[in-house]
Design a protein around this motif. Sequence first.
Motif, PDB file in Angstrom:
ATOM      1  N   LYS A  47      41.927  42.183  28.791  1.00 15.71           N
ATOM      2  CA  LYS A  47      40.875  42.447  27.793  1.00 15.71           C
ATOM      3  C   LYS A  47      40.701  43.087  26.495  1.00 15.71           C
ATOM      4  O   LYS A  47      39.966  42.573  25.078  1.00 15.71           O
ATOM      5  N   GLN A  49      43.814  43.703  37.899  1.00 17.29           N
ATOM      6  CA  GLN A  49      42.889  42.804  38.184  1.00 17.29           C
ATOM      7  C   GLN A  49      42.227  43.162  39.405  1.00 17.29           C
ATOM      8  O   GLN A  49      40.829  43.332  40.141  1.00 17.29           O
ATOM      9  N   TYR A  59      41.226  37.601  31.722  1.00 16.12           N
ATOM     10  CA  TYR A  59      40.522  39.123  32.301  1.00 16.12           C
ATOM     11  C   TYR A  59      41.631  40.461  31.325  1.00 16.12           C
ATOM     12  O   TYR A  59      41.418  41.702  31.706  1.00 16.12           O
TER      13      TYR A  59
END
Length: 350
Positions: free
Chosen positions: A212, A191, A210
């Motif tokens: 996804k 990330q 984060y």
Amino acid sequence: MGGAGQYQPLVRRGTEATSTRVARTNKGGRQQVKLVIAGGYPEQQLKALRAEFPTVNFVHAPTPADVLREVPDADALYGWGAVNHEVLAVAKKLKWVHGPAAGAEWIRSVPEIIDMPIQVTNGRGAFAATIAESAFGMLLYLTRNLGIYAENQKKHAWAPAQRAAHVGLSGLTLGVLGLGKIGTAIADRGQAFQMEVIGCDAHDVARPSYVKRFWLLDGLNEFLKSSDVVMVTVPITPESRGMISATRLALMKKCSYLIVVSRGGIVDEAALPGFLHSGHLAGCGLDATDPEPLPADSPLWDAPHTIITPHTSGWSTQTSAAVVEVFKENLRRFIAGQPLFTPVNKKLGY
């Protein structure tokens, strides 16, 4: 993410933490634990442990024969691969085994321990930061052609590789197979590199916001198809052995990268060189193989765009310090009769 040596309480899926108080007392009337330390252990560290835990009788047992002699009245056992059938047969008072490694696959070699009233802990969490750094070191070595430039430097040759041969990480999809402590540390760094992070795990684990997309193992094929980089951090179990077969390697994107930092045998290593020679895989990093050491005649040594390290991705001064801290936290809790810090689910083997 905290640095090495910073820990938060862990909850393992499917693990029921139990507590055990040790009734033995020393001359001062305090509870005393006999803890056998198997194999090599630095004398300076042993002295420090004795000073910090005066109610613990630390007994160093360098050889297997020493372990067998000392373990019958021991409350706890520490060591790399110290447990075998003979040890368990005589360890009538044993309540806790701590293995300082991140893996605990040794449990499958002594299945009787599963039903014994012996708690097992490991060094989970201590290795995560350093292994994640190593994984990205391998990836950058491959994507930035550092091997080529290292060879050119030896020749005193200023010879840029083709521009198209250099790959940036920003915008690539990082697939993390196994979102435990190590996998999450890798995801954190992905990330930070502005990669799109996706994950796959045997369990519906808690994961950073984060991430996804996420699949359980029944979605492994789709996960592989979606990843530009696959990093393998799952433990070796009967279910994970051979998980990334030749058929599944073929599902990976053309010119994708594969990094393995957990255990050998998860990827079909016999099929792997063919995917590298054909260019289907742009590069591969292996810190773990099956067997280890990797035989000198293995085709993997000569596979193009490959970096192999001898299962050292977790080695660092920070890791060494963190391994000790994890052990000490488990010991504090064991003495106090509290749930242990890094319990292993003996049935799952991790």
